[in-house]
Motif scaffolding. Structure first.
Motif: not given
Length: 435
Positions: A338, A341-342, A417
């Motif tokens: 995550r 992703w961010r 995200p």
């Protein structure tokens, strides 16, 4: 299904920048095919793709199209299953029948000297299948065995849970195999209805490679496909999106948890799709060179492998991924994914990453044209995904044309995200049970 789709997409997008002479052939009856002539050996391959696939299953009849495709080689016209097998072997012909959520596919390979008889035998399978009771029960048993095995597979459970939560009652929300109950309830009338719905001339795409000319191919197409219905069942509606960001845990007794993750993606006809394709290669599609592998495996040792892929289906589009990790560490793996992703959505990629990805995608991983059947599948795949006939010659130029600004804009627009949902199957420590 999505993994297979991503693999096909990767093949199509990795075609080498080399001249391939593709002819568009239209039969007297109006059937279109793409042909590559190759007369060095007396052999040819045909690939048929019919749009619609297992998504054409009607309510309460899930698994009908898949079961129907498994029965096409189990007897046709005046031949039962054994007689059909003997006839095929005597011709040294090879046929394959398969189903996915968006297509059903038929593959054929045959010798030039047996072309007419091989095509005629395939025509009988497609237009005059018997669906004998004994064959139906045998193939039904095979499908039910697969369903039972899948119920004990953490990866299948994770994907099935994600699909159900994301798509609900749409066909994408359940396995194309059906359930034990739905498959048990299917009768011959259901199989015949699935055949009429899925195999029709208005939705067929044809790739042909080998020892056959354009003049010979046209009449062959009419002979092979002319007996199919002109129109099949209406296509399904767009799939609803019902899944928000977060985590769902499915308890399962295993020392290692499997996590499937994703959110909405991008349609393949989107002008930004090539940028998204390169972006995903850098994120998680590039094997050991990807960011996810670097962060989750190389730096932290949380997994043997993690990957992501684009899944642009006919009625929905996803960006997905998968990772497996020990129950004690899967929670950390989820957080690292995550976070990456961010980070990528916020900061984008570097010029060096883009250059390396372009080099790899245009040169280091070209598709090898290793046989007539492979090329025939690519030709059919190019057509059904809307690629132009000169795509092989222009594909690398399209990759090279993507700029750093474009790809970083797409990163910010595509990667979300907060929408990323993880389905974890196992006994993950510190993570509670969900739906």
């Amino acid at each position: 299904m999505r993994v297979c789709l991503a693999a096909v997409l990767a093949v199509v997008l990795s075609l080498p920048a080399r001249a391939v002479e593709i002819q568009e052939v239209t039969s007297p009856g109006g059937i279109t095919a793409w042909l590559v002539e190759e007369h060095s050996i007396p052999f040819a391959a045909i690939e048929l793709r019919f749009r619609g696939g297992a998504s054409l299953d009607t309510p309460g009849k899930r698994g009908a199209v898949n079961l129907m495709m498994g029965l096409l080689e189990e007897g046709a016209a005046d031949m039962d299953a054994q007689e059909f097998l003997v006839a095929r072997e005597e011709l040294a012909a090879d046929y394959g029948f398969d189903a996915s959520n968006d297509t059903v596919s038929v593959s054929a390979r045959f010798l030039t000297e047996n072309r007419a008889a091989s095509v005629d035998l395939l025509r009988k399978a497609l237009t005059e299948p018997r669906f004998d009771p004994t064959a139906l029960e045998r193939v039904r048993g095979q499908v039910q065995s697969i369903i039972a095995d899948n119920a004990k597979d953490p990866r299948h459970i994770a994907n099935a849970t994600f699909d159900r939560m994301a798509f609900g009652d749409h066909p994408y929300g359940s396995s194309l195999n059906g359930t034990a109950a739905s498959v048990a309830a299917l009768d011959r009338d259901d199989i015949m209805a699935a055949h009429k719905a899925a195999l029709a001339r208005d939705r067929v795409y044809v790739g042909v490679v080998g020892d056959i000319t354009a003049e010979e191919l046209g009449p062959l197409l009419d002979r092979l496909l002319g007996g199919l219905p002109a129109e099949g069942a209406p296509m399904p509606k767009e799939a609803p999106w019902m899944l928000e960001g977060g985590e769902t845990v499915v308890p399962f007794a295993t020392p290692q948890s499997v996590a499937v993750f994703g959110h909405r993606g991008m349609r393949e006809d989107d002008p930004d799709f090539f940028a998204a394709y390169i972006l995903n290669h850098i994120l998680g599609g590039g094997g050991f060179g990807s960011r996810l592998m670097a962060e989750v495996r190389e730096k932290r040792g949380l997994t043997y492998g993690v990957y992501s892929y684009l899944a642009p289906m006919d009625h929905a589009e996803l960006i997905m991924g998968q990772v497996a990790s020990a129950n004690a560490t899967v929670g950390e793996a989820v957080e690292v994914i995550r976070a990456e992703w961010r980070k990528l959505a916020r900061d984008g990629i570097t010029a060096a990453e883009l250059d390396e990805a372009k080099t790899y995608l245009t040169g280091a991983f070209p598709l090898r044209f290793d046989g007539n059947s492979t090329i025939a599948r690519i030709l059919a795949g190019m057509q059904i995904t809307g690629r132009p006939i000169d795509y092989i010659d222009t594909r690398n130029d399209r990759i090279e044309a993507v700029t750093l600004d474009e790809i970083n804009r797409v990163a910010g627009e595509l990667l979300d995200p907060e929408a990323l949902h993880f389905v974890i199957v196992g006994e993950p420590e510190g993570m509670g049970a969900g739906n």
